[in-house]
Design a protein around this motif. Sequence first.
Motif, PDB file in Angstrom:
ATOM      1  N   ALA A 124       0.827  -1.216   0.000  1.00  0.00           N
ATOM      2  CA  ALA A 124       0.000   0.000   0.000  1.00  0.00           C
ATOM      3  C   ALA A 124       0.854   1.256   0.000  1.00  0.00           C
ATOM      4  O   ALA A 124       0.336   2.348   0.227  1.00  0.00           O
ATOM      5  N   ALA A 125       2.156   1.126  -0.252  1.00  0.00           N
ATOM      6  CA  ALA A 125       3.036   2.287  -0.303  1.00  0.00           C
ATOM      7  C   ALA A 125       2.890   2.991  -1.651  1.00  0.00           C
ATOM      8  O   ALA A 125       2.160   2.549  -2.542  1.00  0.00           O
ATOM      9  N   VAL A 126       3.597   4.091  -1.810  1.00  0.00           N
ATOM     10  CA  VAL A 126       3.508   4.921  -3.018  1.00  0.00           C
ATOM     11  C   VAL A 126       4.670   4.593  -3.945  1.00  0.00           C
ATOM     12  O   VAL A 126       5.794   4.333  -3.497  1.00  0.00           O
ATOM     13  N   PHE A 127       4.418   4.616  -5.228  1.00  0.00           N
ATOM     14  CA  PHE A 127       5.453   4.392  -6.238  1.00  0.00           C
ATOM     15  C   PHE A 127       6.551   5.449  -6.103  1.00  0.00           C
ATOM     16  O   PHE A 127       6.286   6.646  -6.073  1.00  0.00           O
ATOM     17  N   LEU A 128       7.810   4.983  -5.999  1.00  0.00           N
ATOM     18  CA  LEU A 128       8.985   5.853  -5.826  1.00  0.00           C
ATOM     19  C   LEU A 128       8.814   6.812  -4.641  1.00  0.00           C
ATOM     20  O   LEU A 128       9.224   7.975  -4.706  1.00  0.00           O
ATOM     21  N   GLU A 129       8.230   6.329  -3.577  1.00  0.00           N
ATOM     22  CA  GLU A 129       8.009   7.152  -2.391  1.00  0.00           C
ATOM     23  C   GLU A 129       9.344   7.566  -1.779  1.00  0.00           C
ATOM     24  O   GLU A 129      10.233   6.748  -1.555  1.00  0.00           O
ATOM     25  N   GLY A 130       9.489   8.869  -1.528  1.00  0.00           N
ATOM     26  CA  GLY A 130      10.695   9.384  -0.893  1.00  0.00           C
ATOM     27  C   GLY A 130      11.892   9.533  -1.807  1.00  0.00           C
ATOM     28  O   GLY A 130      12.970   9.947  -1.352  1.00  0.00           O
TER      29      GLY A 130
END
Length: 390
Positions: free
Chosen positions: A103-109
Motif C-alpha cells: 500500500a506504499a507509493v510508487f517511488l516514495e521518498g
Amino acid sequence: MLPSLPTAVADHHVPMLVTVGGLRLGEYTIVKPLLLLTYLVLHGPATRAELAGLLWPHSRTPRNCVRVALCHLRRRGVGIHTSGELVSAAHPCDVTSPHVTSAAVFLEGVELAAVSDTFEEWVFEQRDRYAARLQGALLRGAARHGGAERQRVLWRAWRVPGAPSPCGATLARFLSLCEAGSALHRAVEWELADLAGPWAAGHTHPFVQAVLAGWLEGGVLWLTGDAAELTRHVACAQAVLTGAGQQVLELVLPPGASLDRELTLLCGAAPAHSLTVCVTVTEGDPGCGDLLQTLARWPDVHFIVVGGDAPPTAAELALHCPGNAAAVPRHRTARHRPTGRSARLTQVATVGVRRRPAPPTGRAPPRSAAAMLRSGRARCGTCPGPTLGT
C-alpha cells in the motif's frame, strides 16, 4: 556524480527492482541508474538521447552519464540490451508482478529534483496507475469475502495512498459492496454527490447508487445476482433516470434471440445521448459473450444488462447484487415483465416521478450525464425523497 564501478558482483542472484515505497535493487540504491532502469522496464525501449534528456537535463555530459549508469546496471546482472542508439532492459520489477499487495507509493521518498519535468510527470502518472491497480485488486479481494472482512478490505481499498479521484465506475464498485448506512457508504456517497450533484445523497440503497454511478460512465453496465433484488433496484434506478429526462426502454431477451433488428429500431427512435436501454437476459444464455460486441455498435447509448452470466470481458463492467430483501422496502407498485414476443420493447413506467419539462426558452433540458442528474432529485417507491420540480 556516480561512484566508481565495482569490479565484480559477489552474488550472482539478481534481485527484483523495488519501486514501491522507495527505490532499490537489492543493496544497490544509487538513484539515477535505478530511475533509468525503472523507465526502461515500465516505459519500454528508449534512445540514449531521450534518457539523457529525461534524467540528466542539466549535465554538461549527459550521454556519458547514461553510459556510466548502464555499466553500473550491467555489473549488477541487469539485462541491458543496446542496438545503436536504442536501449532496452528486461528485469523483474515489483509493479509488474501479477500480485499487488504493497500500500506504499510508487517511488516514495525518491528525490526527483535533478530530473526533467517530463520525467517527473511520468512518475506521477505511474503513481496514479499503480494506486488504481492496487485499489482494483483490493476491490476484487473484497468481493470474494463477506461480512466484517469485506468491509475491512473495502476500507483498505478506499484509503489507498495516492489513488486518483474516483470515477463513476470506481464508485459503483464500492457502492455495490459496502454496507448500507456504514461510514464507508457515507464517504463514497459524498464522493458520488460531488461527482454528479446532490441527487444521490441519502435517498437510495447503495446498490441503486452503484447502478447510477456505473451509468454515469456510459457504455455497458452488467448487473448480476439475486433476481428479486435486481428487479427492485433496477426499477428504482430507472425511475431516477426517467425523472431526470432520460428515455428508458426495456428489452427482454430470451435465449437465442437476436438483438440486431430490435436495437436498430429502438436506437433510432430517440437521440442516442438521451437513451438508456435495459436488456434482460436469461441465466445461462450462451449468447452473452456476443452481446457486448452487439451493444458496442451503439457507443452513445447507455445499456444496463440485467441477469445472465457476465462474460470475462465484462468483469470490470459487472456489479453483483447479493440477496438481501430486508435491506430495502418493497416497491409499492408491481412491475410486470412483458410476455409473448421473443423480444418486446416497453416504455418503462415512472413510479412517483414527474418528467422535467423543457425550460421556458423552449430549449431541451441538459442531456449530459452529470447535467441530467444535477437537474433535481427523483424518487420511486423504494427511494423516499422529493419529486422533481418544474
